[in-house]
Design a protein around this motif. Structure first.
Motif, PDB file in Angstrom:
ATOM      1  N   VAL A  46      40.821  51.096  29.600  1.00 14.73           N
ATOM      2  CA  VAL A  46      40.752  51.960  28.413  1.00 14.73           C
ATOM      3  C   VAL A  46      39.809  53.136  28.677  1.00 14.73           C
ATOM      4  CG1 VAL A  46      39.890  52.085  26.042  1.00 14.73           C
ATOM      5  CG2 VAL A  46      41.366  50.196  26.729  1.00 14.73           C
ATOM      6  N   ALA A  47      38.641  52.847  29.237  1.00 15.81           N
ATOM      7  CA  ALA A  47      37.679  53.904  29.546  1.00 15.81           C
ATOM      8  C   ALA A  47      38.266  54.896  30.542  1.00 15.81           C
ATOM      9  CB  ALA A  47      36.382  53.296  30.083  1.00 15.81           C
ATOM     10  N   TYR A  48      38.956  54.383  31.542  1.00 13.77           N
ATOM     11  CA  TYR A  48      39.576  55.248  32.548  1.00 13.77           C
ATOM     12  C   TYR A  48      40.638  56.142  31.917  1.00 13.77           C
ATOM     13  CZ  TYR A  48      42.723  56.702  36.269  1.00 13.77           C
ATOM     14  OH  TYR A  48      43.531  57.447  37.093  1.00 13.77           O
ATOM     15  N   SER A  49      41.457  55.577  31.033  1.00 11.41           N
ATOM     16  CA  SER A  49      42.522  56.370  30.419  1.00 11.41           C
ATOM     17  C   SER A  49      41.954  57.512  29.590  1.00 11.41           C
ATOM     18  CB  SER A  49      43.427  55.473  29.561  1.00 11.41           C
ATOM     19  OG  SER A  49      42.736  54.941  28.455  1.00 11.41           O
ATOM     20  N   TYR A  50      40.867  57.249  28.872  1.00  7.71           N
ATOM     21  CA  TYR A  50      40.212  58.332  28.130  1.00  7.71           C
ATOM     22  C   TYR A  50      39.640  59.375  29.086  1.00  7.71           C
ATOM     23  CZ  TYR A  50      40.287  55.971  23.568  1.00  7.71           C
ATOM     24  OH  TYR A  50      40.673  55.389  22.389  1.00  7.71           O
ATOM     25  N   ASP A  70      49.523  66.667  15.855  1.00  4.47           N
ATOM     26  CA  ASP A  70      48.372  65.841  15.523  1.00  4.47           C
ATOM     27  C   ASP A  70      48.727  64.373  15.714  1.00  4.47           C
ATOM     28  OD1 ASP A  70      46.137  64.628  14.490  1.00  4.47           O
ATOM     29  OD2 ASP A  70      46.458  65.283  12.413  1.00  4.47           O
ATOM     30  N   LEU A  71      48.091  63.724  16.686  1.00  7.62           N
ATOM     31  CA  LEU A  71      48.335  62.310  16.956  1.00  7.62           C
ATOM     32  C   LEU A  71      47.201  61.435  16.442  1.00  7.62           C
ATOM     33  CD1 LEU A  71      49.846  62.502  20.556  1.00  7.62           C
ATOM     34  CD2 LEU A  71      51.056  62.261  18.376  1.00  7.62           C
ATOM     35  N   GLY A  72      46.486  61.945  15.449  1.00  7.00           N
ATOM     36  CA  GLY A  72      45.409  61.175  14.843  1.00  7.00           C
ATOM     37  C   GLY A  72      44.046  61.648  15.289  1.00  7.00           C
ATOM     38  N   PRO A  73      43.002  60.907  14.928  1.00  8.06           N
ATOM     39  CA  PRO A  73      41.629  61.288  15.278  1.00  8.06           C
ATOM     40  C   PRO A  73      41.461  61.458  16.780  1.00  8.06           C
ATOM     41  CG  PRO A  73      41.639  59.447  13.739  1.00  8.06           C
ATOM     42  CD  PRO A  73      43.052  59.642  14.171  1.00  8.06           C
ATOM     43  N   THR A  74      40.644  62.411  17.150  1.00  6.05           N
ATOM     44  CA  THR A  74      40.399  62.674  18.565  1.00  6.05           C
ATOM     45  C   THR A  74      38.905  62.639  18.865  1.00  6.05           C
ATOM     46  OG1 THR A  74      40.268  65.074  18.264  1.00  6.05           O
ATOM     47  CG2 THR A  74      42.451  64.144  18.718  1.00  6.05           C
ATOM     48  N   VAL A  75      38.582  62.394  20.117  1.00  6.59           N
ATOM     49  CA  VAL A  75      37.219  62.512  20.625  1.00  6.59           C
ATOM     50  C   VAL A  75      37.281  63.374  21.869  1.00  6.59           C
ATOM     51  CG1 VAL A  75      35.246  61.312  21.624  1.00  6.59           C
ATOM     52  CG2 VAL A  75      36.472  60.285  19.709  1.00  6.59           C
ATOM     53  N   GLY A  76      36.638  64.533  21.822  1.00 10.66           N
ATOM     54  CA  GLY A  76      36.677  65.429  22.962  1.00 10.66           C
ATOM     55  C   GLY A  76      38.071  65.957  23.249  1.00 10.66           C
ATOM     56  N   GLY A  77      38.895  66.039  22.216  1.00  7.66           N
ATOM     57  CA  GLY A  77      40.254  66.532  22.392  1.00  7.66           C
ATOM     58  C   GLY A  77      41.255  65.478  22.835  1.00  7.66           C
ATOM     59  N   VAL A  78      40.813  64.215  22.946  1.00  5.75           N
ATOM     60  CA  VAL A  78      41.683  63.114  23.373  1.00  5.75           C
ATOM     61  C   VAL A  78      41.959  62.202  22.184  1.00  5.75           C
ATOM     62  CG1 VAL A  78      41.928  61.124  24.898  1.00  5.75           C
ATOM     63  CG2 VAL A  78      40.762  63.200  25.707  1.00  5.75           C
ATOM     64  N   PRO A  79      43.223  61.929  21.857  1.00  6.78           N
ATOM     65  CA  PRO A  79      43.526  61.039  20.732  1.00  6.78           C
ATOM     66  C   PRO A  79      42.934  59.653  20.929  1.00  6.78           C
ATOM     67  CG  PRO A  79      45.495  62.216  21.440  1.00  6.78           C
ATOM     68  CD  PRO A  79      44.443  62.488  22.470  1.00  6.78           C
ATOM     69  N   LEU A  80      42.337  59.090  19.877  1.00  2.95           N
ATOM     70  CA  LEU A  80      41.768  57.753  19.970  1.00  2.95           C
ATOM     71  C   LEU A  80      42.841  56.703  20.262  1.00  2.95           C
ATOM     72  CD1 LEU A  80      39.132  57.650  17.071  1.00  2.95           C
ATOM     73  CD2 LEU A  80      38.693  57.526  19.529  1.00  2.95           C
ATOM     74  N   GLY A  81      44.074  56.984  19.841  1.00  2.00           N
ATOM     75  CA  GLY A  81      45.146  56.030  20.056  1.00  2.00           C
ATOM     76  C   GLY A  81      45.740  56.048  21.447  1.00  2.00           C
ATOM     77  N   LEU A  82      45.169  56.833  22.365  1.00  2.00           N
ATOM     78  CA  LEU A  82      45.743  56.982  23.703  1.00  2.00           C
ATOM     79  C   LEU A  82      46.025  55.654  24.412  1.00  2.00           C
ATOM     80  CD1 LEU A  82      46.558  58.875  26.082  1.00  2.00           C
ATOM     81  CD2 LEU A  82      44.165  58.710  26.843  1.00  2.00           C
ATOM     82  N   PRO A  83      45.088  54.695  24.436  1.00  4.25           N
ATOM     83  CA  PRO A  83      45.382  53.437  25.138  1.00  4.25           C
ATOM     84  C   PRO A  83      46.588  52.701  24.555  1.00  4.25           C
ATOM     85  CG  PRO A  83      43.030  53.637  24.726  1.00  4.25           C
ATOM     86  CD  PRO A  83      43.694  54.731  23.946  1.00  4.25           C
ATOM     87  N   VAL A  84      46.807  52.837  23.250  1.00 11.83           N
ATOM     88  CA  VAL A  84      47.959  52.182  22.614  1.00 11.83           C
ATOM     89  C   VAL A  84      49.257  52.799  23.115  1.00 11.83           C
ATOM     90  CG1 VAL A  84      49.090  51.699  20.409  1.00 11.83           C
ATOM     91  CG2 VAL A  84      46.595  51.630  20.574  1.00 11.83           C
TER      92      VAL A  84
END
Length: 281
Positions: free
Chosen positions: A85-89, A110-124
């Protein structure tokens, strides 16, 4: 009633098993219709590309895979998945801000909340693709999958094939945009070079996280474990067909044939019993 882990896992299994058709056929069909309608301007806000609906639909379609894998997650697997998960972010953050390794791109929806421009849902969105490829390839290779080099190389190739379906459909929807375009339905070849890296790391991490033999044992007793891949074929195959991306449609069909060959997409799914939630709980 005791709510220990084993009891919850058994109930999760039953919930998925009794709702297979709804989860793996109804949801992706409706998802494809809603996403295409959003891209074509047929849905008003806030329904068009609603990030909550996108994430919720994705989580529902992922539920068969999660239910299948959950009993196999111990400390080692949890640690490896956490690292993945950390790697994917991290790799997505680098990609968004530098264009390495995927090429210059930005999110158009908009794919939902982001951190640093990366969607939080990315690992999903990402990790289950790799796990689905790992499971399908293991079934298709049979005893040959005992060779780790062959198994890992084949899974990486399968993940790349999945992105040959995913990225053209996502670009057609406007999920993400490559400003300079690309040779493959608007996707640059650099994207696939990046996926070689990200897929290799993810596949190795999953191979370390789980016992291959334990995964096969679980697959043998869990007929719905690859239903998330059924959803993938229906959702992204349908979206690509709408936009006339016929090569991705053919690749998606190839995954469908693989599911049929391994008896993971057959009449048993269509005859899934009606849900009886009151009895379940």
């Amino acid at each position: 009633m005791a709510w220990d882990r084993r009891t919850l896992e058994a109930r999760f299994d039953r919930l998925v098993r009794e709702n297979r058709f709804t989860i793996s056929v109804f949801f992706p069909l409706n998802g494809a219709v809603l996403l295409v309608a959003s891209a074509e301007g047929l849905l008003p806000p806030p329904l068009a590309f609603n990030p909550l609906l996108i994430l919720l639909g994705t989580l529902v379609m992922r539920s068969p895979l999660v239910a299948g894998v959950l009993p196999l997650i111990g400390r080692k697997a949890a640690a490896a998945l956490g690292a993945l998960v950390a790697y994917s972010y991290a790799i997505e953050y680098v990609g968004v801000h530098t264009g390495v390794p995927y090429g210059d791109f930005y999110y158009g929806v908009d794919l939902g909340p982001t951190v640093g421009g990366v969607p939080l849902g990315l690992p999903v969105f990402f990790i289950p693709l790799v796990m689905n490829a790992y499971l399908l390839v293991s079934l298709l290779l049979g005893e040959r999958a005992r060779s780790r080099p062959l198994r890992l190389a084949s899974v990486v190739a399968a993940v790349l094939a999945m992105d040959l379906v995913l990225d053209p459909g996502a670009v057609a929807l406007g999920f993400w945009v490559y400003p300079d375009g690309g040779l493959y339905y608007g996707v640059p070849l650099s994207n696939y070079a990046g996926w070689v890296l990200s897929a290799t790391v993810a596949v190795v991490a999953l191979d370390v996280a789980f016992s291959w033999e334990s995964l096969l044992d679980r697959l043998a007793t869990t007929e719905f474990m690859l239903d998330d891949l059924v959803s993938f074929v229906i959702l992204w195959g349908g979206i690509n067909a709408w936009f006339g991306n016929w090569l991705p449609v053919l690749v998606a069909a190839g995954f469908g044939l693989g599911l049929v060959r391994t008896e993971r997409f057959d009449s048993r799914l269509l005859r899934s019993p009606r849900p009886r939630l009151s009895r379940f709980w």
